[in-house]
Motif scaffolding. Sequence first.
Motif, PDB file in Angstrom:
ATOM      1  N   UNK A 152      -4.737  -0.205 -10.419  1.00  0.00           N
ATOM      2  CA  UNK A 152      -3.608  -0.459 -11.326  1.00  0.00           C
ATOM      3  C   UNK A 152      -2.676   0.746 -11.398  1.00  0.00           C
ATOM      4  N   UNK A 153      -3.223   1.938 -11.162  1.00  0.00           N
ATOM      5  CA  UNK A 153      -2.426   3.160 -11.219  1.00  0.00           C
ATOM      6  C   UNK A 153      -1.797   3.524  -9.883  1.00  0.00           C
ATOM      7  N   UNK A 154      -1.943   2.671  -8.886  1.00  0.00           N
ATOM      8  CA  UNK A 154      -1.249   2.914  -7.628  1.00  0.00           C
ATOM      9  C   UNK A 154      -2.137   3.130  -6.419  1.00  0.00           C
ATOM     10  N   UNK A 155      -3.452   3.284  -6.624  1.00  0.00           N
ATOM     11  CA  UNK A 155      -4.337   3.444  -5.458  1.00  0.00           C
ATOM     12  C   UNK A 155      -4.384   2.131  -4.680  1.00  0.00           C
ATOM     13  N   UNK A 156      -4.647   2.245  -3.369  1.00  0.00           N
ATOM     14  CA  UNK A 156      -4.667   1.026  -2.546  1.00  0.00           C
ATOM     15  C   UNK A 156      -6.084   0.627  -2.134  1.00  0.00           C
TER      16      UNK A 156
END
Lengths: 147, 334
Positions: free
Chosen positions: B124-128
């Motif tokens: 949710x914080x941008x990690x893939x």
Amino acid sequence: MDKKEYSELVEQTTPRTKEGKTLLFAFAIGGLICTIGQGVSDALAALIPSFDAKKIGALTGVVMIFLGSLLTGLGVYDKIGYYAGAGSVLPITGFANSVVSPAMEYNKEGIVFGLMAKMFSIAGPVIVSGVCASVLIGVIYYIIGLF
Amino acid sequence: MKKGRQTYILDGKVYISATASIAGVDEGNGRLRDFFDFVIDESEFGCKSHEKAEIKLRKHAIESLLQNASVEADEIDAIIGGDLLNQLVPSGFSAREFDAPFCGLYSACATFGQSLATGALLLGGGAKKVICCTSSHFATAERQYRFPLELGTQPPPTAQRTVTGVGCALLTSERPKNKCPKITSFTLGKVIDMGLNDPNNMGAAMAPATYETITTHLDERGVNADYYDLIVTGDLGKLGRELLCSMLGKKYGAVKDRINDCGCMVFKEIQKCGLGGSGAGCSSLVFCSYLYKTMLEGGLKRILLVPTGAMLSKDSSLQGESIPAIAHAVAIEM
């Protein structure tokens, strides 16, 4: 559900140790170990007639400790203990097991800080209470002897 | 999106796109043999100590996960997870083998739930791509929590057996080519202590925390217990599962057929493993093998995975402390 109610529920649901079975196994295997000890003692007395009962007793202890240690090293004693419980803990073979098993376990951390430091981690309390009890009894014996 | 006090509803972009599992010898002879990726043939796994073996097990599991997902280590945004040992030695030491950031987590045997929840938040914080990995080893846990392996003791009737195994899952924010399960919501559990203090009866100590987390999850998400095909707890064992079912039964009616426990699934009766498996690797091993594969094949559509943990140490028990327990619930749906 409050703590009291829950602990009552747990008390009711928790399986109990099957006492009949475990007592029987402890009696049979513990008895067998002691019978073997008596056999060793009789055999030693027959083999070395010059030794008195005290020396034979000490030598029997040495042989039984060796057997307990050997079976621990071979990975057999813990399997006996699984069924025998106190039947294999109480004889001197069990004491040997309680010294050798931590020695084997902690050998990986080296001889000094592993094996030597940890080998009495289980048997230590037995030795301490044994020494304390014998000092106490010695003092009582001395005081009684004064009269 | 946070809903209620403890529950987070995700927008459906947390895919569990691959898993890998490595099981120990006894686990390999157990009920789930056919579902594991790899079963080791001796408990030391060719190492000089069981601790080293657990490190190697984790390394192999993560490598096979990367292989299963056709991903390189330098594409991974984080490896997160934990185990049962002091200083999280197996987790930290195995992470040195990979060119990826690492974050060690601890909720005792509930660490896999905490890892999936934390992984979802990272996405949710941008990690893939995030790897969640937890493990346990029978011999290392025995040494830390109980007695030397060769000591001849008799297990009490409530004892469980620590599972030797690793389960790891790859969470991705991008939808993979093939259909796969998603994490749709999770509920972080509270630490609950009902004052029990028998370290040989952890199922009973953990059941109230599990009950609390499951009921909170269902209430806050606004669904009934029958929304899930299966509510699967971590390592309550037979006794803990029975206690949980009796508590849930009072609130939701008969739910016993919808509740199972990873610890009860691992071993066969004949293996004499007490009331079932336990350990940080128990829920991850069962989820990453049997449950994940069953979901892929369509056997299960919606499950609530609730890894359970007892937060005790050997010293805390000796100092007379009771056993605080925790459970985190993760909803996984196709």
